[in-house]
Design a protein around this motif. Structure first.
Motif, PDB file in Angstrom:
ATOM      1  N   LEU A   1      27.554  23.589  21.239  1.00 21.95           N
ATOM      2  CA  LEU A   1      27.884  22.508  20.320  1.00 21.95           C
ATOM      3  C   LEU A   1      27.263  21.219  20.850  1.00 21.95           C
ATOM      4  O   LEU A   1      27.535  20.793  21.974  1.00 21.95           O
ATOM      5  N   ILE A   2      26.387  20.618  20.014  1.00 21.22           N
ATOM      6  CA  ILE A   2      25.569  19.479  20.459  1.00 21.22           C
ATOM      7  C   ILE A   2      25.994  18.178  19.782  1.00 21.22           C
ATOM      8  O   ILE A   2      25.943  17.112  20.375  1.00 21.22           O
ATOM      9  N   SER A   3      26.385  18.294  18.506  1.00 20.80           N
ATOM     10  CA  SER A   3      26.642  17.089  17.722  1.00 20.80           C
ATOM     11  C   SER A   3      27.800  17.371  16.755  1.00 20.80           C
ATOM     12  O   SER A   3      27.910  18.484  16.228  1.00 20.80           O
ATOM     13  N   VAL A   4      28.662  16.365  16.551  1.00 22.15           N
ATOM     14  CA  VAL A   4      29.812  16.556  15.659  1.00 22.15           C
ATOM     15  C   VAL A   4      29.952  15.372  14.701  1.00 22.15           C
ATOM     16  O   VAL A   4      29.486  14.263  14.997  1.00 22.15           O
ATOM     17  N   ILE A   5      30.595  15.644  13.573  1.00 17.14           N
ATOM     18  CA  ILE A   5      30.898  14.587  12.603  1.00 17.14           C
ATOM     19  C   ILE A   5      32.107  15.039  11.785  1.00 17.14           C
ATOM     20  O   ILE A   5      32.307  16.242  11.588  1.00 17.14           O
ATOM     21  N   SER A   6      32.905  14.087  11.336  1.00 16.83           N
ATOM     22  CA  SER A   6      34.105  14.416  10.561  1.00 16.83           C
ATOM     23  C   SER A   6      34.069  13.656   9.244  1.00 16.83           C
ATOM     24  O   SER A   6      33.729  12.469   9.213  1.00 16.83           O
ATOM     25  N   LEU A   7      34.427  14.365   8.164  1.00 16.39           N
ATOM     26  CA  LEU A   7      34.330  13.807   6.818  1.00 16.39           C
ATOM     27  C   LEU A   7      35.721  13.773   6.191  1.00 16.39           C
ATOM     28  O   LEU A   7      36.440  14.777   6.200  1.00 16.39           O
ATOM     29  N   PHE A   8      36.065  12.619   5.649  1.00  9.11           N
ATOM     30  CA  PHE A   8      37.382  12.436   5.025  1.00  9.11           C
ATOM     31  C   PHE A   8      37.169  12.012   3.576  1.00  9.11           C
ATOM     32  O   PHE A   8      36.579  10.959   3.321  1.00  9.11           O
ATOM     33  N   ILE A   9      37.622  12.866   2.654  1.00  9.15           N
ATOM     34  CA  ILE A   9      37.382  12.619   1.231  1.00  9.15           C
ATOM     35  C   ILE A   9      38.674  12.146   0.571  1.00  9.15           C
ATOM     36  O   ILE A   9      39.726  12.773   0.704  1.00  9.15           O
ATOM     37  N   ASN A  10      38.556  11.020  -0.128  1.00 13.27           N
ATOM     38  CA  ASN A  10      39.710  10.417  -0.813  1.00 13.27           C
ATOM     39  C   ASN A  10      39.241   9.683  -2.046  1.00 13.27           C
ATOM     40  O   ASN A  10      38.293   8.882  -1.950  1.00 13.27           O
ATOM     41  N   ASP A  11      39.899   9.925  -3.174  1.00 11.30           N
ATOM     42  CA  ASP A  11      39.604   9.159  -4.393  1.00 11.30           C
ATOM     43  C   ASP A  11      38.115   9.079  -4.700  1.00 11.30           C
ATOM     44  O   ASP A  11      37.587   8.001  -4.981  1.00 11.30           O
ATOM     45  N   GLY A  12      37.425  10.197  -4.597  1.00 13.65           N
ATOM     46  CA  GLY A  12      36.007  10.222  -4.955  1.00 13.65           C
ATOM     47  C   GLY A  12      35.082   9.561  -3.955  1.00 13.65           C
ATOM     48  O   GLY A  12      33.903   9.316  -4.231  1.00 13.65           O
ATOM     49  N   GLU A  13      35.636   9.259  -2.785  1.00 13.87           N
ATOM     50  CA  GLU A  13      34.803   8.636  -1.757  1.00 13.87           C
ATOM     51  C   GLU A  13      34.927   9.415  -0.455  1.00 13.87           C
ATOM     52  O   GLU A  13      35.993   9.969  -0.158  1.00 13.87           O
ATOM     53  N   ALA A  14      33.854   9.425   0.305  1.00 14.32           N
ATOM     54  CA  ALA A  14      33.897  10.125   1.588  1.00 14.32           C
ATOM     55  C   ALA A  14      33.609   9.146   2.717  1.00 14.32           C
ATOM     56  O   ALA A  14      32.653   8.361   2.640  1.00 14.32           O
TER      57      ALA A  14
END
Ligand SMILES: CC(C)(COP(=O)(O)OP(=O)(O)OC[C@H]1O[C@@H](n2cnc3c(N)ncnc32)[C@H](O)[C@@H]1OP(=O)(O)O)[C@@H](O)C(=O)NCCC(=O)NCCS
Length: 137
Positions: A49-62
């Motif tokens: 595992l080299i790189s990470v990212i987290s995505l949070f989606i709410n009300d049509g926006e990320a």
């Protein structure tokens, strides 16, 4: 070997978040209260595992957060590959906007992905941040 991007658990993101972003703070500092609600992605090369990212989606926006590449692998294009994938996922989800709290010294990097600097800024832990966004088609 080609990099591979897969969905991972928030737990799996913690060692890279910690080592790369806040190594002097306790591990808990890099946990997010809403980690359970996020989608977490990791870029693997040779099963590492080299790189990470987290995505949070709410009300049509990320919002993407806690984007980090292991120091010894930075500048090789892995982060760009991961961020492009996140942009693709956001487009597929028919979202209106993708945004992040960018470290000011990383704002030029994000403009390469069509993100624009807003006038929202703040300081956290001695680091200057600016909100950056991309309105999706
Ligand atoms: C931000 C971060 C995740 C980017 O990850 P990365 O894997 O280094 O990203 P890339 O390698 O795709 O791009 C980094 C730089 O290398 C350049 N680059 C990309 N591929 C390259 C290649 N093959 N050869 C040379 N340079 C390259 C990019 O253009 C970019 O340049 P810039 O910083 O001047 O804009 C990483 O720098 C990091 O973890 N930083 C510390 C934590 C952090 O600041 N996170 C973001 C908070 S907003």
């Amino acid at each position: 070997m080609n990099p591979k991007i897969v969905q991972i658990t928030s737990q799996e993101t913690l060692p890279i978040r910690h080592e790369v972003m806040w190594p002097t703070k306790p591990l808990d500092y890099v946990k997010l209260p809403k980690d359970d609600e996020g989608l977490h992605y990791g870029l693997f090369v040779n099963n590492e595992l080299i790189s990470v990212i987290s995505l949070f989606i709410n009300d049509g926006e990320a919002q993407f957060r806690k984007f980090a590449t292991l120091k010894k692998h930075q500048g090789k294009g892995y982060g760009s590959t991961l961020l492009n994938e996140i942009m693709r996922i956001a487009s597929e989800e028919s979202l209106n906007r993708i945004w992040c709290n960018a470290r000011q010294n990383k704002s030029d990097f994000y403009t390469k992905f069509g993100m624009i600097i807003t006038d929202e800024t703040y300081v956290k832990g001695g680091i200057d941040f600016v909100v950056m966004e991309r309105i999706l088609p």
